[in-house]
Structure formats: C-alpha cells, structure tokens
Scaffold this active site. Sequence first.
Site, PDB file in Angstrom:
ATOM      1  N   THR A   5      42.671  45.992  48.655  1.00 36.22           N
ATOM      2  CA  THR A   5      40.964  45.893  48.200  1.00 36.22           C
ATOM      3  C   THR A   5      41.512  46.450  47.130  1.00 36.22           C
ATOM      4  OG1 THR A   5      40.959  45.603  50.409  1.00 36.22           O
ATOM      5  CG2 THR A   5      38.518  46.592  49.327  1.00 36.22           C
ATOM      6  N   SER A  61      48.037  43.002  51.668  1.00 38.62           N
ATOM      7  CA  SER A  61      49.348  43.833  52.389  1.00 38.62           C
ATOM      8  C   SER A  61      49.234  42.966  53.036  1.00 38.62           C
ATOM      9  CB  SER A  61      48.732  45.423  51.598  1.00 38.62           C
ATOM     10  OG  SER A  61      48.702  45.258  52.894  1.00 38.62           O
ATOM     11  N   SER A  62      48.501  42.994  53.450  1.00 35.68           N
ATOM     12  CA  SER A  62      49.039  41.963  55.512  1.00 35.68           C
ATOM     13  C   SER A  62      50.570  40.888  54.771  1.00 35.68           C
ATOM     14  CB  SER A  62      47.810  40.997  55.589  1.00 35.68           C
ATOM     15  OG  SER A  62      47.043  41.795  56.076  1.00 35.68           O
TER      16      SER A  62
HETATM   17  N1  ASP Z   1      43.551  43.363  53.879  1.00 37.19           N
HETATM   18  C1  ASP Z   1      43.552  44.578  52.210  1.00 37.19           C
HETATM   19  C2  ASP Z   1      44.853  44.590  52.477  1.00 37.19           C
HETATM   20  O1  ASP Z   1      46.053  46.040  52.915  1.00 37.19           O
HETATM   21  C3  ASP Z   1      43.147  45.554  53.138  1.00 37.19           C
HETATM   22  C4  ASP Z   1      42.900  47.710  51.796  1.00 37.19           C
HETATM   23  O2  ASP Z   1      43.118  46.465  50.461  1.00 37.19           O
HETATM   24  O3  ASP Z   1      42.661  47.803  52.016  1.00 37.19           O
HETATM   25  O4  ASP Z   1      45.484  44.378  51.387  1.00 37.19           O
END
Ligand code: ASP
Length: 359
Positions: A28, A72-73
């Site tokens: 994010t 990052s998922s």
């Molecule tokens: N879904 C995002 C990720 O982990 C959430 C974040 O960046 O905080 O890449």
Amino acid sequence: MNYKIVRLNTAAKSDITSSILIIYTGGTLGMAYDETGALVPFNFGQILEKIPTLTSMNIAITVISFPEPIDSSNVNMQHWVDMAYIIYENYDSYDGFVVLHGTDTMAYSASMLSFMLQGLSKPVIFTGAQLPISAMRSDARENLMTSLEIATAKVNGKPIVPEVCIFFNHLLLRGNRAKKVQSVHFDAFESENYPPLAESGIIIDYNYAAIKPFEEGTKLKYLNKLDNRVMVIKLFPGITANVLDSCFETKGLRGVVLETYGSGNSPSEAWFLNCLEKAVQKGIIILNVSQCNGGRVIQGRYQTSKDLKRIGILSGGDITTEAAITKMMFLLANEKDDAEIRRKLITPLTGEMSLNEKG
Ligand code: ASP
C-alpha cells in the site's frame, strides 16, 4: 531479475553522511490513486514530490524496485530470494537497507530474511503503510522517514541496529518476533514476546539491551535454498481424524507447524495422538507453537501436552507462527540431517525465540 534502479539526489553531495538502499517490493505504501480511484503502484522516481522532506536528510538514497511491485499477499519464495540477493549483492556499498513491503506478509518476509542473511551486521528495516503515500493522512511518510533514520543510525561508527527489523507506527520490532495484529488502525504490528528495539517520539529511544550486539568482522552469508514442503495446521475444537489424516498424507510433506492452544495443549484423545505419532514415525517434523500471541509452549505443563512431547513433537517455545514456518522452510533446505533440523528448530538462530523452558 530485471530491477528498476532509481538514484535520488536528496542532499548536496558534500553534505552526504550515509547511503541507503531502498528495496521497493510493493504494498500500500507505494500506491497512488489513478483517475478511476483504484490503487496502483506509483513511479518511485517521483518519491521526492510525495515526500519533499527527504531532501533535508543527508542521505544518498538508491531505490531498487521490483519490476512488478506486488501486493504482499503474493509474496513467494522467489521474492525472498530476490530481496536477500539484492541486499547481499549491494551489502558493501550501503550503510543500511530499507525494504518497502506490504504489511500483510511483512512479518513472514522479515523472519525469512533474518534466516537467509546469516552474519548480518547492518540494519535491514522493513516498513510499509496502512494508507498509500498519496493519501492525506498517510502513515507512509513517518514510517519511511524514521526507517531511514534508523537504518543510518550509528554509535562510534557502528550501526545501532545490525539486524532485520520492522519499523511501524513508532515501534521498531525485531523482524522475526513481529506479527501483524491490525488491519485498520495504524499500530499494525506487535511483538508480544520480545520488547521493542526502539520507540520513536521526539527522539528515537533505543533499547540497547534488546538489540543484537554489533559483531566486528562478520562476513555476510546469503543462503538461498528454501523448501516449501511444509504446512501450518491450526487446531480448533471439532477437528476430525479425516481432516488431520489427509493433511499428514500430503505427498512429500516434510514439516508441520502445529498451532495448539494456550501453552501448547491439544486434544488428548487416542485418535488424535495416534495420527500425530504416525506422522512423526513417517519422518514428518512437527513443531508445536501456540495460538496465543504472548506466552510460550511448555510441553508437559498440562497432561494435554505431555503426550505431545512423548510422541516426538518439538516445542516451539515462544516463537511466532510466522518465524516458525519460515525457519522450517529454511532449515529443511539447508541442513542435510533430520536430527540437525530438529536440534536447530528448538534452538534460537537469530533471536527468534527465547530459551527458558523445559518443554
Ligand atoms: N495488501 C497490502 C499488502 O500487504 C496491504 C498493505 O500493504 O499494507 O501488500
């Protein structure tokens, strides 16, 4: 890997006192809203427009960006190898490293890098944000600026924090002790079983006693072999023999992190223990970790965990699930002998667990 390299002139050359390599993986923090209102990764070359205060730091910053920044998922083993390799390859040229990473799997990546980068004696600070850098109330600026300051911090010419950490919302945590605990508020990370390495307020208050001491003359080793023939099994009341058996029958399975209750307790019914015992006898390594964020596994404290010890389940002590599964993937690939894998699983390698129980 086809990296994008951006050099940022953040200060007049004569003022530069340190150099930092930022590795931008995605998440994010580095996103901006496009014309349709969707979040998309933004061009890191424009970072100075987003954070003009960067120019007041006397740091020479280079940014290496993943060719395709990721949520990052989507992190996988190759991404870990890439992150570790970038640090290894550029190790001598920078005072420290800041890894911009999504929060969702940041604790896994920081844990894994703490195992892959043996002999590390420079700061590797993971950070990210809950709101994109372009959002009005974004936490990205504070997280990035303070991470840069920590990554360059020295005492008597030696880095203050020569280890893999996560900095987020005022707290510097040991990477392999941290857990994401919040998806909405800014205080996304916690480390229940190990004190923060620093807290930032009007000053950055380092907890020197908790930080891994700097070791003179260590040479960085980059160990890039990983084995993902592993699984995390989380117990829940009502789990059946059918489910458990099919997990342990997974083809090629070598290791299981078993998330048990409280201080390492599990059902004491015969079918359950037989299923686990059969798996151990087949050579599957099982590490007992707790579903609680704080406290530790003490096998034998209750009758319900005594049997686990008897049948050869290993105690993970106070390790997090994130550190346990990454450590297992690391050890399975880097140790030839099962006895050595078992011994190292219950021994602290890089501060990921404390030794003070008999379980
Ligand atoms: N879904 C995002 C990720 O982990 C959430 C974040 O960046 O905080 O890449």
